[in-house]
Write an enzyme that holds these catalytic residues in place. Structure first.
Site, PDB file in Angstrom:
ATOM      1  N   GLY A  49       0.981  -1.286  -0.053  1.00  0.00           N
ATOM      2  CA  GLY A  49       0.144   0.084  -0.076  1.00  0.00           C
ATOM      3  C   GLY A  49       0.901   1.237   0.015  1.00  0.00           C
ATOM      4  O   GLY A  49       1.774   1.313  -0.803  1.00  0.00           O
ATOM      5  N   GLU A  50       0.628   1.946   0.975  1.00  0.00           N
ATOM      6  CA  GLU A  50       1.447   3.414   1.071  1.00  0.00           C
ATOM      7  C   GLU A  50       1.919   3.416   2.504  1.00  0.00           C
ATOM      8  O   GLU A  50       1.207   3.745   3.651  1.00  0.00           O
ATOM      9  CB  GLU A  50       0.351   4.463   0.622  1.00  0.00           C
ATOM     10  N   SER A  51       3.107   3.409   2.724  1.00  0.00           N
ATOM     11  CA  SER A  51       3.610   3.436   4.112  1.00  0.00           C
ATOM     12  C   SER A  51       3.419   4.710   4.736  1.00  0.00           C
ATOM     13  O   SER A  51       3.245   4.371   5.850  1.00  0.00           O
ATOM     14  CB  SER A  51       5.247   3.008   4.158  1.00  0.00           C
ATOM     15  N   CYS A  81       6.187  -5.130   0.731  1.00  0.00           N
ATOM     16  CA  CYS A  81       6.337  -3.870   0.092  1.00  0.00           C
ATOM     17  C   CYS A  81       5.938  -3.031   1.108  1.00  0.00           C
ATOM     18  O   CYS A  81       7.037  -2.739   1.966  1.00  0.00           O
ATOM     19  CB  CYS A  81       5.296  -3.900  -0.994  1.00  0.00           C
ATOM     20  N   ARG A 110      12.595   3.396   0.133  1.00  0.00           N
ATOM     21  CA  ARG A 110      11.335   3.635  -0.419  1.00  0.00           C
ATOM     22  C   ARG A 110      11.570   3.780  -1.911  1.00  0.00           C
ATOM     23  O   ARG A 110      12.383   4.492  -2.150  1.00  0.00           O
ATOM     24  CB  ARG A 110      10.530   4.607   0.196  1.00  0.00           C
ATOM     25  N   ILE A 139       5.941  -3.394  -7.054  1.00  0.00           N
ATOM     26  CA  ILE A 139       5.135  -2.240  -7.659  1.00  0.00           C
ATOM     27  C   ILE A 139       5.709  -1.030  -6.711  1.00  0.00           C
ATOM     28  O   ILE A 139       5.448  -0.989  -5.565  1.00  0.00           O
ATOM     29  CB  ILE A 139       3.612  -2.432  -7.074  1.00  0.00           C
ATOM     30  N   ARG A 140       6.330  -0.065  -7.354  1.00  0.00           N
ATOM     31  CA  ARG A 140       7.021   1.066  -6.732  1.00  0.00           C
ATOM     32  C   ARG A 140       7.525   0.531  -5.246  1.00  0.00           C
ATOM     33  O   ARG A 140       7.409   1.132  -4.268  1.00  0.00           O
ATOM     34  CB  ARG A 140       5.930   2.444  -6.201  1.00  0.00           C
ATOM     35  N   HIS A 180       5.195  -8.856  -4.132  1.00  0.00           N
ATOM     36  CA  HIS A 180       3.468  -9.098  -3.958  1.00  0.00           C
ATOM     37  C   HIS A 180       3.373 -10.439  -4.248  1.00  0.00           C
ATOM     38  O   HIS A 180       2.677 -10.525  -5.021  1.00  0.00           O
ATOM     39  CB  HIS A 180       2.567  -8.075  -4.427  1.00  0.00           C
ATOM     40  N   GLU A 182       0.929 -12.009  -2.813  1.00  0.00           N
ATOM     41  CA  GLU A 182      -0.271 -12.216  -2.753  1.00  0.00           C
ATOM     42  C   GLU A 182      -1.174 -12.029  -4.042  1.00  0.00           C
ATOM     43  O   GLU A 182      -2.205 -12.365  -4.216  1.00  0.00           O
ATOM     44  CB  GLU A 182      -1.036 -11.333  -1.425  1.00  0.00           C
TER      45      GLU A 182
HETATM   46  N1  GLN Z   1       5.977   2.988  -2.419  1.00  0.00           N
HETATM   47  C1  GLN Z   1       5.059   2.521  -1.404  1.00  0.00           C
HETATM   48  C2  GLN Z   1       5.589   2.952   0.060  1.00  0.00           C
HETATM   49  O1  GLN Z   1       6.424   3.729  -0.055  1.00  0.00           O
HETATM   50  C3  GLN Z   1       4.958   1.158  -1.420  1.00  0.00           C
HETATM   51  C4  GLN Z   1       4.349   0.374  -2.788  1.00  0.00           C
HETATM   52  C5  GLN Z   1       3.681  -0.940  -2.437  1.00  0.00           C
HETATM   53  O2  GLN Z   1       3.364  -1.398  -1.243  1.00  0.00           O
HETATM   54  N2  GLN Z   1       3.270  -1.309  -3.475  1.00  0.00           N
HETATM   55  O3  GLN Z   1       4.903   2.901   0.964  1.00  0.00           O
END
Ligand code: GLN
Length: 222
Positions: A49-51, A81, A110, A139-140, A180, A182
């Site tokens: 997700g987004e930390s 992630c 990150r 993913i990112r 990921h 999942e």
């Molecule tokens: N770039 C996201 C972060 O810094 C992590 C991306 C992801 O969980 N797919 O949290």
């Protein structure tokens, strides 16, 4: 023996996919949004997700310190992630006020793979997962820049611009991947984590869920 109860940190991220993967791997999987729900699990997954958002919401929802305490007590946690970032002792390229749960003695960067390779897929040899290489979706994603002496490196990228970068680690009951599992239908990483939770329940002195009552380890794993 019945299934271990594994929570998925559910304030943000791809919660549903992890609940599904955990159930398919034999766990009783439940979302965790409140301290009371955290207290009822034997282990927890922190999803992708987004930390920065996870950091903020875990403070608002008063989960930051309770999760840190459960980690200090030995609760098994798997971070994928953004979840890997949340388990890092040190985060590079985070927001200045970004908090992590910590627990793994590692420095994580990150969005480390850069613009050109924001998202990519590759096959990884994963120490502790038998059989074919693991197909990994990034993913990112973060990578692990460095690790302390107690951290076991489980997988590195092979080939390409990120050759050799560390993307999976374990320290005691904590597991983290940059990618990921999942999303691919390959249950082996979740299976490894379910086993870690079952083993954690048998460890003497480890506090499982509901330890405020007198429940024994035998009851917890039954
Ligand atoms: N770039 C996201 C972060 O810094 C992590 C991306 C992801 O969980 N797919 O949290």
């Amino acid at each position: 023996m019945s299934s271990p109860v594994i929570g998925v940190f559910a304030l943000q991220g791809d919660v549903r996919e992890h609940l599904h993967a955990l159930r398919s791997a034999g766990a009783d999987a439940v979302p965790v949004r409140r301290p009371g729900e955290l207290a009822a699990v034997d282990g927890m997954v922190v999803p992708g997700g987004e930390s920065t958002t996870m950091s903020r919401l875990s403070t608002v929802f008063e989960l930051l310190d309770p999760i840190r305490e459960r980690i200090a007590d030995g609760m098994p946690v798997y971070g994928s992630c953004a979840g890997m970032i949340m388990l890092a002792g040190t985060v590079l390229d985070g927001r200045p006020d970004q908090e992590s749960f910590g627990g793994i003695d590692m420095v994580v960067r990150r969005n480390a793979f850069g613009r050109q390779v924001d998202s990519f897929e590759t096959d990884l040899v994963f120490n502790g997962v038998d059989g074919d290489p693991v197909h990994a979706v990034f993913i990112r994603a973060p990578w692990v820049e460095s690790t302390g002496p107690d951290v076991e490196i489980l997988a590195r990228v092979s080939g390409g611009p990120a050759d050799g970068r560390i993307v999976a680690v374990r320290q005691g009951n904590l597991l983290a991947t940059s990618f990921h599992p999942e999303l691919t239908g390959d249950l082996r990483v979740h299976g490894l984590f379910v086993e870690m939770v079952l083993r954690g329940l048998r460890e003497p002195g480890l506090r499982g869920r509901g330890t405020t009552d007198e429940r024994t380890i035998e009851e917890a794993v039954r």
